[in-house]
Design a protein around this motif. Structure first.
Motif, PDB file in Angstrom:
ATOM      1  N   GLY A 110      -7.719   0.195 -11.453  1.00 14.01           N
ATOM      2  CA  GLY A 110      -6.505   0.452 -12.218  1.00 14.01           C
ATOM      3  C   GLY A 110      -5.612   1.530 -11.664  1.00 14.01           C
ATOM      4  O   GLY A 110      -4.667   1.950 -12.342  1.00 14.01           O
ATOM      5  N   LEU A 111      -5.856   1.996 -10.435  1.00 16.12           N
ATOM      6  CA  LEU A 111      -5.021   3.033  -9.845  1.00 16.12           C
ATOM      7  C   LEU A 111      -3.911   2.402  -9.017  1.00 16.12           C
ATOM      8  O   LEU A 111      -4.141   1.438  -8.278  1.00 16.12           O
ATOM      9  CB  LEU A 111      -5.858   3.964  -8.970  1.00 16.12           C
ATOM     10  CG  LEU A 111      -6.992   4.706  -9.684  1.00 16.12           C
ATOM     11  CD1 LEU A 111      -7.659   5.692  -8.729  1.00 16.12           C
ATOM     12  CD2 LEU A 111      -6.488   5.446 -10.913  1.00 16.12           C
ATOM     13  N   HIS A 112      -2.709   2.961  -9.132  1.00 21.35           N
ATOM     14  CA  HIS A 112      -1.575   2.486  -8.343  1.00 21.35           C
ATOM     15  C   HIS A 112      -1.781   2.970  -6.909  1.00 21.35           C
ATOM     16  O   HIS A 112      -1.709   4.158  -6.633  1.00 21.35           O
ATOM     17  CB  HIS A 112      -0.266   3.019  -8.912  1.00 21.35           C
ATOM     18  CG  HIS A 112      -0.076   2.702 -10.361  1.00 21.35           C
ATOM     19  ND1 HIS A 112       0.732   3.450 -11.203  1.00 21.35           N
ATOM     20  CD2 HIS A 112      -0.591   1.711 -11.140  1.00 21.35           C
ATOM     21  CE1 HIS A 112       0.694   2.942 -12.422  1.00 21.35           C
ATOM     22  NE2 HIS A 112      -0.099   1.885 -12.405  1.00 21.35           N
ATOM     23  N   THR A 113      -2.033   2.031  -6.009  1.00 19.04           N
ATOM     24  CA  THR A 113      -2.502   2.358  -4.669  1.00 19.04           C
ATOM     25  C   THR A 113      -1.474   1.967  -3.619  1.00 19.04           C
ATOM     26  O   THR A 113      -0.949   0.847  -3.631  1.00 19.04           O
ATOM     27  CB  THR A 113      -3.826   1.630  -4.391  1.00 19.04           C
ATOM     28  OG1 THR A 113      -4.775   1.979  -5.405  1.00 19.04           O
ATOM     29  CG2 THR A 113      -4.391   1.999  -3.034  1.00 19.04           C
ATOM     30  N   SER A 114      -1.191   2.895  -2.694  1.00 19.98           N
ATOM     31  CA  SER A 114      -0.256   2.643  -1.605  1.00 19.98           C
ATOM     32  C   SER A 114      -0.999   2.760  -0.282  1.00 19.98           C
ATOM     33  O   SER A 114      -1.711   3.742  -0.042  1.00 19.98           O
ATOM     34  CB  SER A 114       0.896   3.654  -1.644  1.00 19.98           C
ATOM     35  OG  SER A 114       1.781   3.463  -0.549  1.00 19.98           O
ATOM     36  N   LEU A 115      -0.826   1.770   0.582  1.00 18.09           N
ATOM     37  CA  LEU A 115      -1.526   1.724   1.861  1.00 18.09           C
ATOM     38  C   LEU A 115      -0.527   1.638   3.009  1.00 18.09           C
ATOM     39  O   LEU A 115       0.384   0.800   2.988  1.00 18.09           O
ATOM     40  CB  LEU A 115      -2.457   0.506   1.901  1.00 18.09           C
ATOM     41  CG  LEU A 115      -3.103   0.167   3.252  1.00 18.09           C
ATOM     42  CD1 LEU A 115      -4.037   1.285   3.702  1.00 18.09           C
ATOM     43  CD2 LEU A 115      -3.846  -1.163   3.168  1.00 18.09           C
ATOM     44  N   ALA A 116      -0.691   2.509   3.996  1.00 16.90           N
ATOM     45  CA  ALA A 116       0.087   2.433   5.237  1.00 16.90           C
ATOM     46  C   ALA A 116      -0.841   1.941   6.335  1.00 16.90           C
ATOM     47  O   ALA A 116      -1.825   2.600   6.661  1.00 16.90           O
ATOM     48  CB  ALA A 116       0.663   3.802   5.591  1.00 16.90           C
ATOM     49  N   ALA A 117      -0.536   0.779   6.899  1.00 18.63           N
ATOM     50  CA  ALA A 117      -1.396   0.203   7.924  1.00 18.63           C
ATOM     51  C   ALA A 117      -0.597  -0.744   8.798  1.00 18.63           C
ATOM     52  O   ALA A 117       0.475  -1.216   8.417  1.00 18.63           O
ATOM     53  CB  ALA A 117      -2.569  -0.545   7.274  1.00 18.63           C
ATOM     54  N   ALA A 118      -1.129  -1.008   9.968  1.00 14.38           N
ATOM     55  CA  ALA A 118      -0.557  -2.005  10.861  1.00 14.38           C
ATOM     56  C   ALA A 118      -1.262  -3.336  10.641  1.00 14.38           C
ATOM     57  O   ALA A 118      -2.480  -3.382  10.449  1.00 14.38           O
ATOM     58  CB  ALA A 118      -0.715  -1.560  12.316  1.00 14.38           C
ATOM     59  N   PHE A 119      -0.494  -4.428  10.676  1.00 14.14           N
ATOM     60  CA  PHE A 119      -1.036  -5.774  10.521  1.00 14.14           C
ATOM     61  C   PHE A 119      -0.598  -6.620  11.706  1.00 14.14           C
ATOM     62  O   PHE A 119       0.545  -6.519  12.169  1.00 14.14           O
ATOM     63  CB  PHE A 119      -0.525  -6.435   9.227  1.00 14.14           C
ATOM     64  CG  PHE A 119      -1.079  -5.835   7.967  1.00 14.14           C
ATOM     65  CD1 PHE A 119      -2.105  -6.447   7.277  1.00 14.14           C
ATOM     66  CD2 PHE A 119      -0.566  -4.644   7.473  1.00 14.14           C
ATOM     67  CE1 PHE A 119      -2.621  -5.893   6.103  1.00 14.14           C
ATOM     68  CE2 PHE A 119      -1.073  -4.071   6.305  1.00 14.14           C
ATOM     69  CZ  PHE A 119      -2.101  -4.705   5.620  1.00 14.14           C
ATOM     70  N   GLY A 120      -1.503  -7.459  12.204  1.00 15.95           N
ATOM     71  CA  GLY A 120      -1.136  -8.386  13.260  1.00 15.95           C
ATOM     72  C   GLY A 120      -0.235  -9.479  12.721  1.00 15.95           C
ATOM     73  O   GLY A 120      -0.203  -9.757  11.515  1.00 15.95           O
ATOM     74  N   ASP A 121       0.518 -10.132  13.613  1.00 18.83           N
ATOM     75  CA  ASP A 121       1.390 -11.225  13.169  1.00 18.83           C
ATOM     76  C   ASP A 121       0.704 -12.581  13.335  1.00 18.83           C
ATOM     77  O   ASP A 121       1.358 -13.614  13.360  1.00 18.83           O
ATOM     78  CB  ASP A 121       2.735 -11.194  13.887  1.00 18.83           C
ATOM     79  CG  ASP A 121       2.635 -11.491  15.388  1.00 18.83           C
ATOM     80  OD1 ASP A 121       1.500 -11.488  15.919  1.00 18.83           O
ATOM     81  OD2 ASP A 121       3.678 -11.708  16.019  1.00 18.83           O
TER      82      ASP A 121
END
Length: 383
Positions: A72-83
């Motif tokens: 239930g926590l508002h979570t923000s993630l910074a990450a790189a994703f492949g295309d």
């Protein structure tokens, strides 16, 4: 994710209009995890082994992000994703499936997603991973784009994420410390009021020097395992190590594996120990991440130290009964079903049940029957 999850917000009573929109910020590499379970033994060279179970899901930092979001926590993630398809699957699973904010994440054209193959057997796991460092994206207008986002790629190691110059204002942030490395975003987040929670990996240098972890000075809590804690403090007892660490950080939490966890509040001198819950483990992947997520939740909710430890241990125990890292993270539906079940079992130790009595104030009076069906753990099925 389980359906019909109760809409429980553990921070509801504490929220105020001027609070940050983000409860927890974290950053790190996202892997595609492919997990084989039901192996009777380790694979033998020159032979073919068949697994009785298999699944795939977002892994790496996605394990902890998913665990936080399901609590239930508002979570923000910074990450790189492949295309590639793997990257698209991981992005959609996290953003659409789990409701995780990916506005600080970006997709790297031409970069393939890192992959981990995990084999679970005899209560342990063996992993093989492959990935390359993500190139720093060119600055573009806007964030959260699958074509790229502004940021700096200053980290090292396979599949390194983009570390934001300006992390979002948040109640808490989670950092993974490494000897000799300092991440500028950590100091920024702490200066903006976030409580920093840190874990640490094995020190390949062999020095085990706390002074080589400069970002520890910004942290509210440090959560190493027993071996790491004893090596860093030059002690031969995990509890002694926790007390020594509490002289360096406000909250020292040492995980003890099958023996539970021990924590010391350096501000008050309060210590708490909670035994592990005995379960039949299917796959331990991500259990440590789930433990941290549970402890962060309890800390932000301002629970007593012993309750935070008990809750973290419970969520980790529930996670190892399912396979996959992020897929196994329990939500409130799983917790409620477990609590309803455990109180009806014969010969339960009343003292052990009392340890989790704080759940009564959080959970609905009725819950769905245990066990609960989790998400379909593979690519290609539509929910």
């Amino acid at each position: 994710m389980s359906t019909d999850t109760p809409g429980i917000d553990p921070l509801e009573a504490l929220r105020a209009p001027r609070d940050p929109a983000c409860d927890v910020f974290l950053t790190g590499p996202v892997f595609l995890d492919i997990i084989f379970t039901g192996l009777d033994s380790a694979p033998v060279r020159g032979t073919e082994s068949w697994a009785r179970g298999m699944g795939s899901s977002p892994g790496g930092v996605a394990n902890m992000a998913t665990a936080l979001a399901r609590l239930g926590l508002h979570t923000s993630l910074a990450a790189a994703f492949g295309d590639d398809h793997y990257g698209e699957y991981c992005w959609d699973a996290l953003e659409q499936g789990e409701g995780i904010d990916l506005s600080m994440s970006h997709t790297v054209p031409g970069w393939h997603s890192p992959v981990t193959v995990s084999m679970a057997y005899e209560g342990e796991r063996t992993m093989v991973s492959h990935g390359h460092e993500a190139p720093a994206p060119a600055p573009v207008a806007g964030t959260g784009s699958r074509a790229g986002a502004a940021g700096t790629g200053t980290s090292t190691g396979a599949a390194a994420p983009v570390f934001p110059q300006c992390p979002p204002r948040a109640r808490a942030a989670i950092a993974s410390l490494a000897p000799g490395r300092s991440e500028p975003w950590v100091a920024t987040a702490a200066r903006d009021g976030a409580l920093l929670f840190a874990d640490v990996g094995w020190d390949e240098t062999g020095r085990w020097d706390l002074d080589a972890l400069p970002d520890l000075a910004h942290c509210e809590a440090f959560l190493p395992n027993a071996e790491e804690a004893m090596r860093y403090t030059r002690t031969d007892c995990p509890r002694a190590a926790a007390h020594a660490l509490a002289e360096r950080v406000p909250l020292a939490v040492v995980t003890l594996g099958a023996e539970g966890a021990y924590a010391v509040d350096g501000r008050t001198g309060t210590a708490a120990a909670v035994p592990a819950i005995e379960v039949e483990a299917l796959d331990p992947t991500g259990a440590g991440d789930v433990f941290v997520a549970g402890f962060v939740t309890g800390t932000l909710a301002d629970w007593p130290l012993a309750d935070r430890l008990a809750f973290a241990g419970l969520t980790a125990a529930l996670s190892v009964q399912e396979f996959g890292g992020s897929l196994s993270a329990p939500g409130w539906a799983e917790i409620a079903a477990w609590w309803q079940l455990i109180r009806t079992c014969d010969r339960q130790d009343p003292a052990a049940l009392e340890r989790y009595a704080f759940l009564d104030d959080l959970l609905p009076a009725t819950a769905r029957a245990w066990p609960l069906r989790r998400a379909v753990p593979t690519i290609g099925f539509r929910q």
